[in-house]
Write a protein that holds these residues in place. Structure first.
Motif, PDB file in Angstrom:
ATOM      1  N   GLY A 703     -14.601  12.034  31.188  1.00 27.77           N
ATOM      2  CA  GLY A 703     -14.806  11.788  32.716  1.00 27.77           C
ATOM      3  C   GLY A 703     -14.271  12.827  33.781  1.00 27.77           C
ATOM      4  N   LEU A 704     -13.423  13.822  32.974  1.00 28.67           N
ATOM      5  CA  LEU A 704     -12.825  14.589  34.115  1.00 28.67           C
ATOM      6  C   LEU A 704     -13.571  15.873  34.387  1.00 28.67           C
ATOM      7  N   GLY A 705     -14.186  16.634  33.508  1.00 28.19           N
ATOM      8  CA  GLY A 705     -15.100  17.825  33.839  1.00 28.19           C
ATOM      9  C   GLY A 705     -14.052  18.987  34.067  1.00 28.19           C
ATOM     10  N   SER A 706     -14.535  19.618  35.162  1.00 27.64           N
ATOM     11  CA  SER A 706     -13.678  20.884  35.562  1.00 27.64           C
ATOM     12  C   SER A 706     -12.345  20.383  36.124  1.00 27.64           C
ATOM     13  N   GLU A 707     -12.320  19.253  36.526  1.00 30.45           N
ATOM     14  CA  GLU A 707     -10.789  18.669  37.279  1.00 30.45           C
ATOM     15  C   GLU A 707      -9.720  18.319  36.199  1.00 30.45           C
ATOM     16  N   ALA A 708     -10.216  18.411  34.843  1.00 28.37           N
ATOM     17  CA  ALA A 708      -8.971  18.072  33.812  1.00 28.37           C
ATOM     18  C   ALA A 708      -7.876  18.890  34.013  1.00 28.37           C
ATOM     19  N   GLU A 709      -7.925  19.957  34.101  1.00 28.33           N
ATOM     20  CA  GLU A 709      -6.262  20.878  34.009  1.00 28.33           C
ATOM     21  C   GLU A 709      -5.644  20.291  35.325  1.00 28.33           C
ATOM     22  N   PRO A 710      -6.249  20.109  36.439  1.00 21.79           N
ATOM     23  CA  PRO A 710      -5.346  19.873  37.709  1.00 21.79           C
ATOM     24  C   PRO A 710      -4.850  18.371  37.385  1.00 21.79           C
ATOM     25  N   SER A 711      -5.899  17.364  36.858  1.00 25.58           N
ATOM     26  CA  SER A 711      -5.344  16.013  36.456  1.00 25.58           C
ATOM     27  C   SER A 711      -4.258  15.972  35.647  1.00 25.58           C
ATOM     28  N   TYR A 712      -4.287  16.983  34.607  1.00 25.69           N
ATOM     29  CA  TYR A 712      -3.186  16.860  33.600  1.00 25.69           C
ATOM     30  C   TYR A 712      -1.862  17.499  34.181  1.00 25.69           C
ATOM     31  N   GLU A 713      -1.842  18.434  34.867  1.00 20.07           N
ATOM     32  CA  GLU A 713      -0.673  18.885  35.729  1.00 20.07           C
ATOM     33  C   GLU A 713      -0.182  17.689  36.648  1.00 20.07           C
ATOM     34  N   LEU A 714      -0.932  16.858  37.304  1.00 21.21           N
ATOM     35  CA  LEU A 714      -0.748  15.700  38.192  1.00 21.21           C
ATOM     36  C   LEU A 714       0.075  14.880  37.413  1.00 21.21           C
ATOM     37  N   MET A 715      -0.232  14.562  36.059  1.00 17.25           N
ATOM     38  CA  MET A 715       0.156  13.609  34.956  1.00 17.25           C
ATOM     39  C   MET A 715       1.498  14.067  34.733  1.00 17.25           C
ATOM     40  N   ASP A 716       1.509  15.524  34.479  1.00 17.43           N
ATOM     41  CA  ASP A 716       2.850  15.983  34.003  1.00 17.43           C
ATOM     42  C   ASP A 716       3.866  15.886  35.187  1.00 17.43           C
ATOM     43  N   GLU A 717       3.765  15.725  36.382  1.00 12.57           N
ATOM     44  CA  GLU A 717       4.701  15.665  37.423  1.00 12.57           C
ATOM     45  C   GLU A 717       5.059  14.155  37.445  1.00 12.57           C
ATOM     46  N   LEU A 718       3.949  13.237  37.364  1.00 13.32           N
ATOM     47  CA  LEU A 718       4.247  11.770  37.463  1.00 13.32           C
ATOM     48  C   LEU A 718       5.221  11.487  36.286  1.00 13.32           C
ATOM     49  N   ALA A 719       4.894  11.920  35.013  1.00  8.61           N
ATOM     50  CA  ALA A 719       5.721  11.233  33.975  1.00  8.61           C
ATOM     51  C   ALA A 719       7.089  11.867  34.030  1.00  8.61           C
ATOM     52  N   ALA A 720       7.237  13.212  34.503  1.00 11.78           N
ATOM     53  CA  ALA A 720       8.663  13.735  34.733  1.00 11.78           C
ATOM     54  C   ALA A 720       9.410  12.599  35.563  1.00 11.78           C
ATOM     55  N   ARG A 721       8.803  12.251  36.878  1.00 13.88           N
ATOM     56  CA  ARG A 721       9.608  11.516  37.683  1.00 13.88           C
ATOM     57  C   ARG A 721       9.698  10.043  37.087  1.00 13.88           C
ATOM     58  N   ALA A 722       8.839   9.634  36.329  1.00 20.35           N
ATOM     59  CA  ALA A 722       8.995   8.318  35.543  1.00 20.35           C
ATOM     60  C   ALA A 722      10.022   8.382  34.657  1.00 20.35           C
ATOM     61  N   ARG A 723      10.140   9.563  34.069  1.00 23.46           N
ATOM     62  CA  ARG A 723      11.157   9.666  32.808  1.00 23.46           C
ATOM     63  C   ARG A 723      12.612   9.570  33.641  1.00 23.46           C
ATOM     64  N   ALA A 724      12.547  10.233  34.601  1.00 19.84           N
ATOM     65  CA  ALA A 724      13.794  10.279  35.374  1.00 19.84           C
ATOM     66  C   ALA A 724      14.342   8.947  35.930  1.00 19.84           C
ATOM     67  N   ALA A 725      13.355   8.350  36.654  1.00 17.99           N
ATOM     68  CA  ALA A 725      13.709   6.963  37.153  1.00 17.99           C
ATOM     69  C   ALA A 725      14.159   6.126  35.896  1.00 17.99           C
ATOM     70  N   TYR A 726      13.586   6.045  34.601  1.00 15.29           N
ATOM     71  CA  TYR A 726      13.881   5.289  33.821  1.00 15.29           C
ATOM     72  C   TYR A 726      15.199   5.554  32.938  1.00 15.29           C
ATOM     73  N   ALA A 727      15.474   6.959  32.981  1.00 14.72           N
ATOM     74  CA  ALA A 727      16.645   7.305  32.509  1.00 14.72           C
ATOM     75  C   ALA A 727      17.904   7.080  33.324  1.00 14.72           C
ATOM     76  N   ARG A 728      17.558   6.969  34.767  1.00 15.36           N
ATOM     77  CA  ARG A 728      18.712   6.704  35.689  1.00 15.36           C
ATOM     78  C   ARG A 728      19.141   5.325  35.336  1.00 15.36           C
TER      79      ARG A 728
END
Length: 939
Positions: A703-728
């Motif tokens: 269901g993402l269509g042409s917005e797939a790549e921007p959505s993936y990049e957004l999740m890249d950033e969210l995942a990095a922030r979540a992992r950092a918080a978990y690691a702390r």
């Protein structure tokens, strides 16, 4: 909500509450009669206070004060009482789900999502091309794999009694107009509840692997033998009726698997003999079922040749039926079926004799129902493959239809034919698994013994690949008959040779895969291949021919780093000529396993889920570039922290191209019983797996269509922030491991006799070496549920940063993207089961007050933050707004959890203060058992 709507919902849940009230009353009467009024009165007092806590009429201390200092002799029946309250509430909820589903169907409402009926409607609306469907489903397989490290805490006896009570409750429900029959059912329920009360909840000894094998196999007789073949036949007929010009699903789509007895990663108790026992007992179950069915058919198909004509093929079979030609002389089907039964008995005897060399396993011809032991048959008449007996059964089917007896053929004979097609002689595929570190040690020893290289570990990756490739091309074995190996190498080689014996006897589907845990490199894959070669499962082939391996070599990518590098590792392996040839010889099929547990423990919930999605995207790209046929194997556990949640939603949340008609997934712990112990539940769960697979394969569900790549990049950033918080918290906060060990019952989890596998991979207190089961189970027991949410709230809050437009972006993704919606839905489910007020009681067990305040403060803040972010993104005013059935479940059962948690804290405090009595330890284990039953996804 309107008053009429409220009345409708109250009417819907009233039968559930009536059932819970009835069962609770029966249990209460049993306790009063057999434990005395003093114990009963205490239990009632605690129960009433627990309900007052839920209604917020009193604080948590009300229950704690009652239980403080209670005599252990009284505490044990109290713990058992609330554990059984919960178990009976589970039972009532399962009945309610069936009741609601039946009402839904009776009302003529549209089929519910995740059902095959709903999926067929979607496929019809899509107007798909038959040739395209055939291509996408060319390798169709849906395989639930029961694993070797369960968290199923119920004993077999308790399980059987619960099954009996369930059936009696359904009977009681049907007897609404006949008081005598209803009273009789209720009397039987009271007897079963008494039997339950008189049965010890926990085992005195830890489960052996042999016990686990038996536990796994019991689901075939309970449900899978009947349900799986029926679904296979139904799905095949449904798809072929939609695309009649295409031969869809030439093989059954549902085919089961198991790890029990083949998974030795961290489990020292798996041996060559255990492999033989696991395969032999599974084959024994299959042969026993077929022989019993043949015996039944032989008795029932009594058509006379004086009344019904038969084909020449059936006449041939009938001629060989009995030694005495006068026996059933005019009943050709009986004679033909007896001939088949004799041949299958001989087949079973030879197979079981070849595999199950240890008679202690209890697998032999004379233990199988329906076996023919007195009548001999020529060795050449033994069925070489399941297809050969299918040919005979198909001949009987064709003859019956030609004679006008198709109605009879559609019954028991059809069920047997579909069962043989589904289960073969092996019943289930037994996967082998071992850690890559072990492979390296064993290969190093083999190479040194053979004089090929004395220091294999010193080689670079490139040098290892070159050496291993050369060895895989040569037919020369590394070892002679008198080779002297160390204990580890001898054991590993013995296990692989046992697997070869199983394959030689039951066929390659009996051991379909060899899984490499913690796979990080091409050499890890080639080391496993070399071990398979030395064990006789990989044939280097003729000088001008390709190598052939009887089992698939499956890399398992587990940590977040390994998931990120998994596609590159696979692509590099496919560039190695010998490995590419192995894949080509397997029709270009390559399976890859994705690990949910270690990635979550490594990086936290959100980061792990996104790492898995990214890994699949990268693997799909490898498929595009190399032309392989990828099959993903999802190592999901029962809990959200280990990949749990609704399987249908999880399948739809996969990226485009990742499913392609084929997937395998592990089924673990107490969810196995919840899914497969009862035919209705088994049917619903299995059809939801197929429904999700068909939709994810044939429809655009991302269901993402042409917005797939921007959505993936957004999740890249969210995942990095979540992992950092978990690691702390988990990896960087000083004293975190100590906090975890003191504030949870992790040390005591290892004493709960729920599985044969040790709690840690090796003796250590490191979080990284702790197995995911005790990691998740311990946080669940303490009602923190940390692996299922921690770090997500910080990631979302930081990324949004107060920007309404960014919040709107995430809300839009939640509505449109199944992956993001499933992530937040599963997070909500696990957080709804958390209780930080209870968790605070566990935190009080931490001796260092500063450490306690620091870490629990971080947990409490992140918990509140995550709930706040979930509400902002979803627009839901509470966590379970989209899951009313779970909300009702929590409402019903959580007052029973209160005493179990409070009693566990009390007993942990006593044990750690030096009250080292067996009764205190037993009480702790009982509370763990009760909480695991109540939470239903404890580990």
């Amino acid at each position: 909500m309107t008053e009429s709507r409220i009345e409708t919902e109250q009417d819907a849940i009233r039968p559930l509450r009536d059932d819970i009230r009835f069962l609770g009353g029966v249990l209460g009467d049993t306790i009063r009669d057999h434990e005395g009024p003093e114990v009963f009165d205490l239990i009632e007092r605690v129960r009433i206070e627990a309900f007052r806590v839920r209604r917020e009429e009193v604080g948590r201390s009300a229950v704690a004060q009652i239980l403080e200092g209670v005599d252990i002799a009284v505490a044990l029946p109290l713990i058992r009482a609330f554990s059984y309250f919960v178990l009976l509430a589970n039972l009532a909820e399962d009945i309610q789900r069936d009741r609601r589903r039946a009402a839904h169907e009776a009302a003529g409402e549209p089929p519910q999502s995740s059902s095959l009926a709903a999926t067929y409607r979607k496929l019809d609306a899509a107007a798909l091309d038959g040739a395209a469907v055939a291509d996408l489903l060319a390798d169709a397989l849906v395989s639930p794999v029961i694993t070797a490290h369960p968290t199923e805490t119920r004993r077999r006896t308790v399980f059987d009694v619960q099954t009996a009570i369930t059936e009696l409750m359904r009977r009681r429900q049907r007897y609404t107009e006949t008081e005598r029959e209803r009273a009789a059912a209720e009397s039987q329920i009271r007897r079963q509840v008494l039997a339950l009360w008189r049965t010890a909840l926990i085992r005195l000894q830890r489960l052996r692997i042999q016990d686990e094998i038996a536990v796994g196999l019991r689901y075939y007789e309970l449900t899978l033998f009947d349900v799986m073949p029926a679904i296979n036949a139904e799905v095949r007929a449904a798809l072929r009726s939609r695309w009649p010009g295409v031969e869809l699903l030439p093989r059954p789509i549902l085919r089961p698997g198991s790890w029990i007895g083949g998974d030795r990663d961290g489990n020292p108790y798996v041996t060559a003999e255990v492999v033989r026992q696991a395969a032999g007992q599974a084959a024994g179950v299959a042969f026993g079922r077929y022989l019993g069915e043949l015996e039944g058919l032989e008795k029932s198909l009594s058509q006379s040749s004086r009344l019904v004509p038969v084909t020449s093929r059936v006449a041939e079979l009938a001629a060989a039926g009995y030694p005495d030609p006068a026996t059933h002389a005019d009943e050709p089907y009986r004679r033909a079926l007896h001939a088949i039964r004799v041949r299958l008995s001989a087949t079973a005897g030879r197979a079981l004799g070849a595999i199950a060399v240890d008679r202690a396993a209890g697998v032999s011809l004379d233990t199988l129902p329906g076996a023919v032991t007195g009548q001999q048959t020529d060795a050449a008449a033994v069925y070489p493959t399941p297809q050969s007996i299918l040919d005979d059964l198909d001949a009987i089917d064709a003859s019956m239809r030609a004679g006008g007896d198709g109605l009879l053929a559609d019954d028991r004979l059809a069920a047997l034919r579909h069962a043989v097609e589904t289960f073969g002689f092996h019943l289930q595929g037994l996967d082998m698994r071992q850690n890559s570190e072990v492979h390296e040690q064993v290969v190093a020893e083999l190479l040194a013994w053979a004089g090929v290289h004395q220091d294999y570990p010193s080689l670079s990756e490139h040098e290892r690949v070159e050496l291993l490739s050369a060895e895989l091309r040569t037919r020369r074995p590394l070892l002679g008959p008198h080779a002297r190996l160390g204990e580890l190498a001898a054991k590993e080689l013995g296990i692989v040779r046992a697997a070869r014996d199983v394959v030689d006897t039951l066929g390659p589907e009996a051991v379909p895969n060899y899984i490499i845990s913690m796979c990080t490199s091409v050499s890890d894959m080639l080391e496993a291949a070399l071990l398979l070669k030395e064990g006789g499962l990989l044939d280097p082939g003729e000088p001008d021919g390709p190598p052939i391996c009887a089992v698939g070599i499956v890399p398992l990518f587990e940590t977040i780093e390994d998931l990120g590098a998994g596609a590159a590792t696979l692509a590099a392996a496919l560039e190695v000529p010998v490995y590419r040839d192995l894949v080509a010889a397997a029709d270009m099929r390559q399976e890859v396993m994705l690990g949910y547990s270690d990635s979550n423990k490594d990086g936290g919930y959100l980061a792990a889920n996104w790492a898995l999605y990214r890994a699949e995207l990268d693997l799909v790209e490898v498929v595009r570039k190399t032309g392989i046929r990828l099959r993903l194997f999802h190592g999901r556990g029962g809990t959200v922290g280990r990949g749990g949640g609704r399987s249908y939603d999880a399948i739809l949340a996969q990226p485009a191209g990742a499913v392609r008609g084929s997937l395998r997934l592990t089924e673990q712990g107490e969810v196995i019983a919840a899914k497969y112990a009862e035919p209705g539940a088994a049917h619903r769960n299995l059809e939801s797996l197929i429904a999700g697979t068909l939709e994810s394969t044939l429809l655009d569900v991302e269901g993402l269509g042409s917005e797939a790549e921007p959505s993936y990049e957004l999740m890249d950033e969210l995942a990095a922030r979540a992992r950092a918080a978990y690691a702390r918290l988990v990896h960087e906060t000083p004293g975190f491991v100590e906090y975890f060990r003191q504030s949870t019952p992790v040390a005591e989890v290892g004493d709960l006799n729920i599985g044969s596998r040790p709690a840690s991979r090796k003796p250590t207190s490191s979080v990284s070496d702790l197995r995911a089961i005790p990691w998740v189970m311990s946080w669940s027991q303490a009602r923190v549920m940390l692996p299922g949410w921690y770090g997500t709230g910080t990631a979302l809050e930081e990324w949004i940063g107060g920007d309404e437009a960014r919040l709107a972006t995430l809300s839009d993704l939640y509505r449109r993207w199944p992956f993001f919606r499933t992530v937040l839905s599963n997070l909500a489910q696990v957080m709804a089961k958390s209780d930080l007020d209870i968790a605070a009681r566990y935190a009080e067990l931490v001796e260092d007050e500063t450490l306690r305040d620091n870490i629990f403060g971080m947990i409490r803040d992140e918990h509140a933050r995550t709930i706040r972010m979930h509400a902002a993104i979803t627009g839901n005013d509470h966590l379970l707004a989209d899951n009313p059935s779970l909300a009702e479940s929590i409402h019903n059962r959580f007052p029973y959890l209160e005493p179990l948690n409070q009693m566990q804290v009390e007993l942990l405090r006593r044990l750690r203060a030096g009250e080292d009595s067996e009764l205190v330890k037993r009480g702790i284990l009982l509370t763990m058992n009760g909480l695991a039953t109540a939470l239903r996804n404890s580990g």
